[in-house]
Design a protein around this motif. Structure first.
Motif, PDB file in Angstrom:
ATOM      1  N   ALA A  53       0.844  -1.190   0.000  1.00 40.86           N
ATOM      2  CA  ALA A  53       0.000   0.000   0.000  1.00 40.86           C
ATOM      3  C   ALA A  53       0.879   1.240   0.000  1.00 40.86           C
ATOM      4  O   ALA A  53       2.073   1.173   0.292  1.00 40.86           O
ATOM      5  CB  ALA A  53      -0.904   0.006   1.228  1.00 40.86           C
ATOM      6  N   PHE A  54       0.276   2.388  -0.293  1.00 41.34           N
ATOM      7  CA  PHE A  54       0.972   3.665  -0.250  1.00 41.34           C
ATOM      8  C   PHE A  54       1.361   4.010   1.193  1.00 41.34           C
ATOM      9  O   PHE A  54       2.444   4.489   1.468  1.00 41.34           O
ATOM     10  CB  PHE A  54       0.082   4.769  -0.848  1.00 41.34           C
ATOM     11  N   ILE A  55       0.446   3.741   2.137  1.00 40.72           N
ATOM     12  CA  ILE A  55       0.715   3.881   3.564  1.00 40.72           C
ATOM     13  C   ILE A  55       0.450   2.530   4.209  1.00 40.72           C
ATOM     14  O   ILE A  55      -0.637   1.973   4.084  1.00 40.72           O
ATOM     15  CB  ILE A  55      -0.176   4.955   4.224  1.00 40.72           C
ATOM     16  N   VAL A  56       1.460   1.999   4.889  1.00 40.94           N
ATOM     17  CA  VAL A  56       1.360   0.705   5.541  1.00 40.94           C
ATOM     18  C   VAL A  56       1.169   0.964   7.032  1.00 40.94           C
ATOM     19  O   VAL A  56       1.957   1.687   7.642  1.00 40.94           O
ATOM     20  CB  VAL A  56       2.639  -0.128   5.288  1.00 40.94           C
ATOM     21  N   SER A  57       0.103   0.382   7.600  1.00 40.10           N
ATOM     22  CA  SER A  57      -0.212   0.636   9.012  1.00 40.10           C
ATOM     23  C   SER A  57      -0.242  -0.648   9.820  1.00 40.10           C
ATOM     24  O   SER A  57      -0.677  -1.691   9.335  1.00 40.10           O
ATOM     25  CB  SER A  57      -1.571   1.312   9.132  1.00 40.10           C
ATOM     26  N   PHE A  58       0.218  -0.534  11.056  1.00 37.11           N
ATOM     27  CA  PHE A  58       0.176  -1.622  12.028  1.00 37.11           C
ATOM     28  C   PHE A  58      -0.517  -1.061  13.260  1.00 37.11           C
ATOM     29  O   PHE A  58      -0.142   0.011  13.742  1.00 37.11           O
ATOM     30  CB  PHE A  58       1.593  -2.057  12.428  1.00 37.11           C
ATOM     31  N   GLY A  59      -1.503  -1.774  13.782  1.00 37.24           N
ATOM     32  CA  GLY A  59      -2.193  -1.266  14.960  1.00 37.24           C
ATOM     33  C   GLY A  59      -2.914  -2.364  15.693  1.00 37.24           C
ATOM     34  O   GLY A  59      -3.120  -3.460  15.175  1.00 37.24           O
ATOM     35  N   GLY A  60      -3.303  -2.057  16.913  1.00 39.07           N
ATOM     36  CA  GLY A  60      -4.087  -2.990  17.698  1.00 39.07           C
ATOM     37  C   GLY A  60      -5.560  -2.803  17.403  1.00 39.07           C
ATOM     38  O   GLY A  60      -5.986  -1.742  16.949  1.00 39.07           O
ATOM     39  N   GLU A  61      -6.313  -3.836  17.658  1.00 37.58           N
ATOM     40  CA  GLU A  61      -7.753  -3.762  17.405  1.00 37.58           C
ATOM     41  C   GLU A  61      -8.522  -3.312  18.640  1.00 37.58           C
ATOM     42  O   GLU A  61      -9.737  -3.359  18.654  1.00 37.58           O
ATOM     43  CB  GLU A  61      -8.250  -5.124  16.915  1.00 37.58           C
ATOM     44  N   VAL A  62      -7.794  -2.895  19.670  1.00 39.94           N
ATOM     45  CA  VAL A  62      -8.424  -2.427  20.902  1.00 39.94           C
ATOM     46  C   VAL A  62      -7.958  -1.014  21.193  1.00 39.94           C
ATOM     47  O   VAL A  62      -6.954  -0.549  20.655  1.00 39.94           O
ATOM     48  CB  VAL A  62      -8.083  -3.347  22.096  1.00 39.94           C
ATOM     49  N   GLU A  63      -8.698  -0.338  22.064  1.00 44.91           N
ATOM     50  CA  GLU A  63      -8.321   1.011  22.467  1.00 44.91           C
ATOM     51  C   GLU A  63      -6.995   0.977  23.235  1.00 44.91           C
ATOM     52  O   GLU A  63      -6.661  -0.014  23.873  1.00 44.91           O
ATOM     53  CB  GLU A  63      -9.426   1.585  23.366  1.00 44.91           C
ATOM     54  N   HIS A  64      -6.244   2.040  23.160  1.00 45.04           N
ATOM     55  CA  HIS A  64      -4.957   2.189  23.845  1.00 45.04           C
ATOM     56  C   HIS A  64      -3.923   1.175  23.364  1.00 45.04           C
ATOM     57  O   HIS A  64      -3.110   0.681  24.143  1.00 45.04           O
ATOM     58  CB  HIS A  64      -5.115   2.115  25.363  1.00 45.04           C
ATOM     59  N   ALA A  65      -3.956   0.864  22.086  1.00 38.05           N
ATOM     60  CA  ALA A  65      -2.943   0.018  21.461  1.00 38.05           C
ATOM     61  C   ALA A  65      -1.994   0.921  20.672  1.00 38.05           C
ATOM     62  O   ALA A  65      -2.371   2.012  20.252  1.00 38.05           O
ATOM     63  CB  ALA A  65      -3.601  -0.987  20.516  1.00 38.05           C
ATOM     64  N   PRO A  66      -0.759   0.474  20.456  1.00 34.54           N
ATOM     65  CA  PRO A  66       0.150   1.282  19.649  1.00 34.54           C
ATOM     66  C   PRO A  66      -0.271   1.262  18.182  1.00 34.54           C
ATOM     67  O   PRO A  66      -0.903   0.305  17.721  1.00 34.54           O
ATOM     68  CB  PRO A  66       1.501   0.593  19.849  1.00 34.54           C
ATOM     69  N   HIS A  67       0.088   2.323  17.482  1.00 37.26           N
ATOM     70  CA  HIS A  67      -0.187   2.432  16.050  1.00 37.26           C
ATOM     71  C   HIS A  67       1.076   2.922  15.363  1.00 37.26           C
ATOM     72  O   HIS A  67       1.738   3.835  15.854  1.00 37.26           O
ATOM     73  CB  HIS A  67      -1.325   3.421  15.785  1.00 37.26           C
ATOM     74  N   PHE A  68       1.381   2.310  14.232  1.00 37.25           N
ATOM     75  CA  PHE A  68       2.544   2.690  13.438  1.00 37.25           C
ATOM     76  C   PHE A  68       2.109   2.794  11.989  1.00 37.25           C
ATOM     77  O   PHE A  68       1.431   1.906  11.477  1.00 37.25           O
ATOM     78  CB  PHE A  68       3.660   1.651  13.571  1.00 37.25           C
ATOM     79  N   SER A  69       2.493   3.875  11.332  1.00 33.59           N
ATOM     80  CA  SER A  69       2.214   4.068   9.911  1.00 33.59           C
ATOM     81  C   SER A  69       3.530   4.365   9.214  1.00 33.59           C
ATOM     82  O   SER A  69       4.325   5.172   9.705  1.00 33.59           O
ATOM     83  CB  SER A  69       1.258   5.239   9.684  1.00 33.59           C
TER      84      SER A  69
END
Length: 159
Positions: A53-69
């Motif tokens: 993808a143009f922007i690759v994202s990693f994240g948790g499916e719950v609140e207060h999880a880390p997110h990386f783009s």
């Protein structure tokens, strides 16, 4: 959650203590037709991207999880960092700015939470990584959270 964000912080702390996992992904910059395959060491149990993808994202499916783009650009590291600092809005302020010829690290307190932005030269591209937890509790513990987010973003390596 209590008024001091204690429960939020416990959840964030649990994410930061999870084992690390290596994820593989590919950024496809359709503007330049450049594919950038990379691996990154992030906390286990994040939702990984499907395909390139143009922007690759990693994240948790719950609140207060880390997110990386992650994405790529053709800008020089110092120029991109200067633009990112100039683009900060409202209550946001840069807490750390480090630039080299091959990359940069920027820590930001945006008033609602803290985040890290990094850039690393990989071939022709500048690989950009943004990392954050969407929680106000991170502001009180930024001395722990920011280095952890920085380490995760800087672990990205070309494949």
């Amino acid at each position: 959650d209590d008024e001091n964000g204690y429960m939020e912080w416990l959840l964030i702390d649990l994410w930061m203590k999870k084992p690390e996992k290596s994820y593989d992904a590919t950024i496809f910059n359709d503007t330049t037709s450049l594919r950038t395959p990379f691996s990154i060491g992030l906390t286990d149990e994040l939702k990984a991207p499907q395909g390139e993808a143009f922007i690759v994202s990693f994240g948790g499916e719950v609140e207060h999880a880390p997110h990386f783009s992650l994405m790529t650009t053709q800008a020089a590291p110092k120029e991109h960092m200067a633009q990112a600092v100039a683009a900060l809005s409202g209550d946001a302020k840069a807490l750390k700015q480090e630039a080299t010829d091959t990359g940069f690290v920027l820590h930001v307190d945006n008033g609602s939470y803290v985040e890290v932005h990094t850039g690393k030269k990989i071939g022709e591209a500048l690989l950009l990584c943004d990392g954050y937890f969407s929680s106000k509790a991170t502001q009180k513990k930024k001395a722990l959270v920011l280095p952890w987010l920085e380490k995760a973003c800087l672990s990205a390596k070309p494949k």
